[in-house]
Design a protein around this motif. Structure first.
Motif, PDB file in Angstrom:
ATOM      1  N   GLU A 278     -33.907 -42.984  20.817  1.00 54.25           N
ATOM      2  CA  GLU A 278     -34.028 -42.265  19.560  1.00 54.25           C
ATOM      3  C   GLU A 278     -32.831 -41.319  19.413  1.00 54.25           C
ATOM      4  O   GLU A 278     -32.125 -41.028  20.393  1.00 54.25           O
ATOM      5  N   PRO A 279     -32.585 -40.844  18.213  1.00 58.77           N
ATOM      6  CA  PRO A 279     -31.368 -40.058  17.984  1.00 58.77           C
ATOM      7  C   PRO A 279     -31.201 -38.849  18.897  1.00 58.77           C
ATOM      8  O   PRO A 279     -30.080 -38.554  19.333  1.00 58.77           O
ATOM      9  N   SER A 280     -32.286 -38.151  19.209  1.00 61.31           N
ATOM     10  CA  SER A 280     -32.169 -36.964  20.062  1.00 61.31           C
ATOM     11  C   SER A 280     -31.561 -37.295  21.421  1.00 61.31           C
ATOM     12  O   SER A 280     -30.878 -36.463  22.020  1.00 61.31           O
ATOM     13  N   SER A 281     -31.812 -38.496  21.899  1.00 59.23           N
ATOM     14  CA  SER A 281     -31.302 -38.898  23.211  1.00 59.23           C
ATOM     15  C   SER A 281     -29.803 -39.116  23.224  1.00 59.23           C
ATOM     16  O   SER A 281     -29.192 -39.138  24.297  1.00 59.23           O
ATOM     17  N   ALA A 282     -29.225 -39.304  22.054  1.00 55.15           N
ATOM     18  CA  ALA A 282     -27.792 -39.582  21.969  1.00 55.15           C
ATOM     19  C   ALA A 282     -26.969 -38.325  21.746  1.00 55.15           C
ATOM     20  O   ALA A 282     -25.743 -38.400  21.628  1.00 55.15           O
ATOM     21  N   LEU A 283     -27.598 -37.161  21.695  1.00 53.64           N
ATOM     22  CA  LEU A 283     -26.865 -35.932  21.403  1.00 53.64           C
ATOM     23  C   LEU A 283     -25.801 -35.635  22.465  1.00 53.64           C
ATOM     24  O   LEU A 283     -24.703 -35.167  22.139  1.00 53.64           O
ATOM     25  N   GLY A 284     -26.108 -35.874  23.714  1.00 56.71           N
ATOM     26  CA  GLY A 284     -25.143 -35.609  24.766  1.00 56.71           C
ATOM     27  C   GLY A 284     -23.904 -36.483  24.632  1.00 56.71           C
ATOM     28  O   GLY A 284     -22.765 -36.002  24.747  1.00 56.71           O
ATOM     29  N   ILE A 285     -24.101 -37.769  24.387  1.00 56.83           N
ATOM     30  CA  ILE A 285     -22.965 -38.674  24.187  1.00 56.83           C
ATOM     31  C   ILE A 285     -22.183 -38.250  22.952  1.00 56.83           C
ATOM     32  O   ILE A 285     -20.939 -38.263  22.941  1.00 56.83           O
ATOM     33  N   ALA A 286     -22.892 -37.848  21.893  1.00 62.68           N
ATOM     34  CA  ALA A 286     -22.223 -37.392  20.674  1.00 62.68           C
ATOM     35  C   ALA A 286     -21.318 -36.195  20.955  1.00 62.68           C
ATOM     36  O   ALA A 286     -20.209 -36.095  20.412  1.00 62.68           O
ATOM     37  N   ALA A 287     -21.792 -35.281  21.806  1.00 61.93           N
ATOM     38  CA  ALA A 287     -20.992 -34.098  22.133  1.00 61.93           C
ATOM     39  C   ALA A 287     -19.698 -34.483  22.841  1.00 61.93           C
ATOM     40  O   ALA A 287     -18.630 -33.901  22.580  1.00 61.93           O
ATOM     41  N   ILE A 288     -19.760 -35.464  23.732  1.00 60.40           N
ATOM     42  CA  ILE A 288     -18.540 -35.911  24.416  1.00 60.40           C
ATOM     43  C   ILE A 288     -17.604 -36.592  23.433  1.00 60.40           C
ATOM     44  O   ILE A 288     -16.388 -36.357  23.437  1.00 60.40           O
ATOM     45  N   LEU A 289     -18.151 -37.427  22.557  1.00 59.91           N
ATOM     46  CA  LEU A 289     -17.324 -38.128  21.576  1.00 59.91           C
ATOM     47  C   LEU A 289     -16.554 -37.151  20.687  1.00 59.91           C
ATOM     48  O   LEU A 289     -15.412 -37.423  20.299  1.00 59.91           O
ATOM     49  N   GLU A 290     -17.183 -36.033  20.373  1.00 60.23           N
ATOM     50  CA  GLU A 290     -16.538 -35.072  19.470  1.00 60.23           C
ATOM     51  C   GLU A 290     -15.546 -34.146  20.167  1.00 60.23           C
ATOM     52  O   GLU A 290     -14.771 -33.466  19.493  1.00 60.23           O
ATOM     53  N   ASP A 291     -15.574 -34.123  21.504  1.00 65.37           N
ATOM     54  CA  ASP A 291     -14.667 -33.210  22.214  1.00 65.37           C
ATOM     55  C   ASP A 291     -14.314 -33.800  23.579  1.00 65.37           C
ATOM     56  O   ASP A 291     -14.600 -33.220  24.626  1.00 65.37           O
ATOM     57  N   ARG A 292     -13.667 -34.973  23.558  1.00 65.78           N
ATOM     58  CA  ARG A 292     -13.335 -35.654  24.813  1.00 65.78           C
ATOM     59  C   ARG A 292     -12.487 -34.779  25.725  1.00 65.78           C
ATOM     60  O   ARG A 292     -12.622 -34.816  26.946  1.00 65.78           O
ATOM     61  N   GLU A 293     -11.593 -34.011  25.136  1.00 64.43           N
ATOM     62  CA  GLU A 293     -10.691 -33.189  25.944  1.00 64.43           C
ATOM     63  C   GLU A 293     -11.456 -32.183  26.791  1.00 64.43           C
ATOM     64  O   GLU A 293     -11.088 -31.907  27.939  1.00 64.43           O
ATOM     65  N   ARG A 294     -12.526 -31.634  26.227  1.00 63.21           N
ATOM     66  CA  ARG A 294     -13.303 -30.639  26.963  1.00 63.21           C
ATOM     67  C   ARG A 294     -13.910 -31.218  28.236  1.00 63.21           C
ATOM     68  O   ARG A 294     -14.010 -30.524  29.260  1.00 63.21           O
ATOM     69  N   PHE A 295     -14.321 -32.479  28.175  1.00 60.47           N
ATOM     70  CA  PHE A 295     -15.053 -33.073  29.297  1.00 60.47           C
ATOM     71  C   PHE A 295     -14.184 -33.964  30.178  1.00 60.47           C
ATOM     72  O   PHE A 295     -14.677 -34.504  31.174  1.00 60.47           O
ATOM     73  N   ALA A 296     -12.937 -34.102  29.834  1.00 56.47           N
ATOM     74  CA  ALA A 296     -12.045 -34.991  30.581  1.00 56.47           C
ATOM     75  C   ALA A 296     -12.011 -34.615  32.060  1.00 56.47           C
ATOM     76  O   ALA A 296     -11.842 -33.449  32.424  1.00 56.47           O
ATOM     77  N   GLY A 297     -12.201 -35.615  32.915  1.00 59.82           N
ATOM     78  CA  GLY A 297     -12.133 -35.410  34.350  1.00 59.82           C
ATOM     79  C   GLY A 297     -13.377 -34.833  34.984  1.00 59.82           C
ATOM     80  O   GLY A 297     -13.441 -34.675  36.206  1.00 59.82           O
ATOM     81  N   ARG A 298     -14.371 -34.507  34.186  1.00 64.26           N
ATOM     82  CA  ARG A 298     -15.602 -33.932  34.738  1.00 64.26           C
ATOM     83  C   ARG A 298     -16.625 -35.021  35.046  1.00 64.26           C
ATOM     84  O   ARG A 298     -16.534 -36.152  34.562  1.00 64.26           O
ATOM     85  N   HIS A 299     -17.617 -34.629  35.870  1.00 63.79           N
ATOM     86  CA  HIS A 299     -18.804 -35.466  36.058  1.00 63.79           C
ATOM     87  C   HIS A 299     -19.913 -34.853  35.213  1.00 63.79           C
ATOM     88  O   HIS A 299     -20.386 -33.750  35.502  1.00 63.79           O
ATOM     89  N   VAL A 300     -20.284 -35.574  34.175  1.00 60.13           N
ATOM     90  CA  VAL A 300     -21.246 -35.069  33.191  1.00 60.13           C
ATOM     91  C   VAL A 300     -22.557 -35.830  33.320  1.00 60.13           C
ATOM     92  O   VAL A 300     -22.573 -37.069  33.362  1.00 60.13           O
ATOM     93  N   VAL A 301     -23.661 -35.098  33.352  1.00 61.70           N
ATOM     94  CA  VAL A 301     -24.990 -35.703  33.288  1.00 61.70           C
ATOM     95  C   VAL A 301     -25.540 -35.483  31.882  1.00 61.70           C
ATOM     96  O   VAL A 301     -25.493 -34.362  31.358  1.00 61.70           O
TER      97      VAL A 301
END
Length: 326
Positions: A278-301
């Motif tokens: 459901e859409p709520s489950s995709a919020l985390g992926i959406a956050a990475i898509l909108e700010d790839r630079e912020r999460f680059a090189g990290r291990h994200v759960v």
């Protein structure tokens, strides 16, 4: 860390009353997502259970206490997932469950609430109107009102996810948590900041339902007149002050994402991970898509928190399933 309403000892004890079917959900690195996202991504899959969301962790704690010493009837307002979870947990403990929901809620969720044996009452308004009606029923009938996020059991049940995360190997740098009423965010956030304080806790909410994020940023309750998002599970308008107080102590940031990014995240989880969410489950992926630079090189759960979705709507959002010719 300053003290929240939550207690780590109670959270550990909660694991003893939650049906094991809801515990120790899959946690795995999903390498297929990583080329598109630019970081290491692990998924905590909270949909692999009979109600297909994390909510039963909390309702198991609520109903176990009521079964021991409390009223034999409960009522809640729900966009769908809490109602299913309370119906499931209440049925197993012989409790009468009433769920109040908007008649505009996802039909699949409403049908499942009925199938689990709860009495379902529909209101001609949004989730906030359902909350008002559920509170009125509780007052009039003298039964227990289960209020998601406000009731500490719902937060501490959700917090057991945090125990499973911090016990994982290898360690991770960031956890992305869907933000609605706040039970999941404050629960997981409390445990992570208590036991793994260097992990960054980031909450994610739709731009079309921003009340809790605005409240977090301004450090005071901010309400909205309406919501406009497909992520119905996090579409609240009136943050609870006590929950906001907890969130301010455990979250490092709260971000808003666009609907297009939510849909792209759902499509990516289907195409790359084979997950219908459901859409709520995709919020985390959406956050990475909108700010790839912020999460680059990290291990994200990212916590995949629910998969109760109307399939007709799902196909409209992500596109029809691919056909294969032999």
């Amino acid at each position: 860390m300053q003290e929240t309403r939550l207690d780590t000892a109670r959270i550990r004890a909660a694991r003893q009353v939650i049906d094991p079917i809801f515990l120790d959900t899959p946690l795995y690195r999903c390498e297929a997502l990583e080329p598109d996202l630019g970081c290491t991504v692990s998924i905590k899959l909270e949909t692999a259970n009979p109600v297909r969301s994390f909510k039963a962790r909390g309702t198991e704690v609520v109903t176990s206490r009521l079964a021991d010493h409390g009223p034999r009837a409960v009522v809640c307002a729900s966009a769908g997932n809490l109602g299913q979870a309370l119906a499931w947990s209440g049925r197993g403990r012989g409790l009468d469950v009433t769920v109040v929901a908007s008649r505009f809620a996802t039909v699949t969720k409403l049908d499942r609430i009925r199938a689990l044996g709860a009495e379902l009452e529909l209101v001609d308004g949004d989730h906030e109107m359902a909350r008002e009606r559920a509170a009125a029923i509780a007052r009039y009938d003298g039964i227990r009102l289960v209020e998601d996020s406000m009731d500490i059991e719902t937060c501490e049940g959700a917090a057991t996810i945090g125990l499973e995360l911090v016990g994982s190997v290898p360690s991770f740098d960031t956890v992305l948590i869907a933000l609605g009423g706040g039970a999941l965010a404050t629960g997981v956030g409390h445990v992570v900041k208590s036991l793994a304080p260097d992990v960054e806790v980031i909450c994610v909410q739709p731009l079309g339902a921003p009340a809790m994020t605005h409240s977090y940023r301004r450090r005071r309750v901010v309400t909205t007149d309406s919501t406009d998002t497909i992520a119905d599970g996090v579409a609240g308008r009136f943050p609870i002050p006590a929950v906001l107080d907890d969130l301010l102590l455990v979250a490092d940031d709260a971000v808003l994402v666009q609907e297009a990014s939510i849909i792209a995240g759902m499509r990516m989880l289907l195409d790359r991970a084979g997950l219908v969410v459901e859409p709520s489950s995709a919020l985390g992926i959406a956050a990475i898509l909108e700010d790839r630079e912020r999460f680059a090189g990290r291990h994200v759960v990212t916590i995949v928190c629910g998969s109760n979705v109307d399939m007709d709507a799902y196909h409209r959002w992500v596109g029809a399933p691919a056909t294969h010719r032999s």
